[in-house]
Design an enzyme around this catalytic site. Sequence first.
Site, PDB file in Angstrom:
ATOM      1  N   ASP A   1       0.816  -1.218   0.000  1.00 32.81           N
ATOM      2  CA  ASP A   1       0.000   0.000   0.000  1.00 32.81           C
ATOM      3  C   ASP A   1       0.852   1.272   0.000  1.00 32.81           C
ATOM      4  O   ASP A   1       0.314   2.359  -0.027  1.00 32.81           O
ATOM      5  CB  ASP A   1      -0.928  -0.009   1.226  1.00 32.81           C
ATOM      6  CG  ASP A   1      -1.991   1.074   1.170  1.00 32.81           C
ATOM      7  OD1 ASP A   1      -2.560   1.296   0.086  1.00 32.81           O
ATOM      8  OD2 ASP A   1      -2.249   1.717   2.204  1.00 32.81           O
TER       9      ASP A   1
ATOM     10  N   SER B   1      -6.508   5.115  -0.138  1.00 31.75           N
ATOM     11  CA  SER B   1      -6.851   3.796  -0.663  1.00 31.75           C
ATOM     12  C   SER B   1      -8.339   3.535  -0.474  1.00 31.75           C
ATOM     13  O   SER B   1      -8.903   3.832   0.581  1.00 31.75           O
ATOM     14  CB  SER B   1      -6.039   2.712   0.057  1.00 31.75           C
ATOM     15  OG  SER B   1      -4.655   2.966  -0.038  1.00 31.75           O
TER      16      SER B   1
ATOM     17  N   GLN C   1      -5.321  -2.157  -6.872  1.00 29.59           N
ATOM     18  CA  GLN C   1      -5.905  -1.219  -5.913  1.00 29.59           C
ATOM     19  C   GLN C   1      -6.545  -0.056  -6.646  1.00 29.59           C
ATOM     20  O   GLN C   1      -5.994   0.448  -7.626  1.00 29.59           O
ATOM     21  CB  GLN C   1      -4.832  -0.679  -4.966  1.00 29.59           C
ATOM     22  CG  GLN C   1      -5.388   0.277  -3.908  1.00 29.59           C
ATOM     23  CD  GLN C   1      -4.294   0.872  -3.023  1.00 29.59           C
ATOM     24  OE1 GLN C   1      -3.785   1.949  -3.298  1.00 29.59           O
ATOM     25  NE2 GLN C   1      -3.949   0.162  -1.962  1.00 29.59           N
TER      26      GLN C   1
END
Length: 302
Positions: A207, A232, A282
């Site tokens: 991430d 995110s 993502q």
Amino acid sequence: MSEPLQSLLELLDLERIERDIFRGTSRAALVPRVFGGQVAAQALVAAGRTVPAERHAHSLHAYFLRPGDPGAPIVYDVDRIRDGRSFTTRRVVAIQHGQPIFHLSASFQTYEDGLEHQEPMPPAPDPESLPTAEELLPKHADRFPDPTVVDRLLEARSAVDLRYAEDPPFLTAGQQREPRSQVWFRTRGKLDDDPLLHVCLATYVSDMTLLDSILLAHGRGGWAVGDVVGASLDHAMWFHRPFRADEWLLYDQQSPSASGGRGLGTARIYTRDGRLAVSVIQEGLVRVPRAGYSASPAADSR
């Protein structure tokens, strides 16, 4: 083992307060909310601790629902969805202040032989030829409007040696480039052999940079230079082959699309000898601040 890595491992060593309920704390983050990679890794730890050791994580799918409060503990409630002959499925909800902030579904599988193929690893420079964060960031401190950014970036990467193949977007704001980014990473110290630990640490790192390729396509530097607000939204990973997070891994990232205030990042993680270990996707919030709108991450209410 470095002290920051030991601190990170302690962060992932959740407290078990009931059979399927765990509690974790947070560490300092780049922005005034819980780092998404941390809550994803902790949720996977919680799920994995309810699964037989011979079954290894092969995929996860997650949604970031609310910004986490770094000053409060996080409770992870595990739901044992299914225990089959070969596969185990778990659902985890991360809760703070009585509200869910994150939701994860993870699947685990007993190892078995099967068909085998993969895309080859793309060309990349040797990690030893690339500057460390400690070598790269301080000499560019004048690029950041906030003088604390360099120290915060170094603190966030203190447990992981993360090296950019090319300059990251926060050092090249204003220059449009191909929407592709590569980093090498490994932990700053050796780890135990537990496969779940290595998977969770890769989840933690995944991430950190995945949305960089979106910024590169538009010449944006991100939160560090104040020209984009990002967060995110959802995250998915597939673990194809065994790997070690304490050995060099190539994170090859690109963005096929951005629209509607969101951007999509896709990536593959390869071992140094070229084995495809992980696939990652993502979608993130990517907003350009309007007049009168703060670019601070603290202003993001999604």
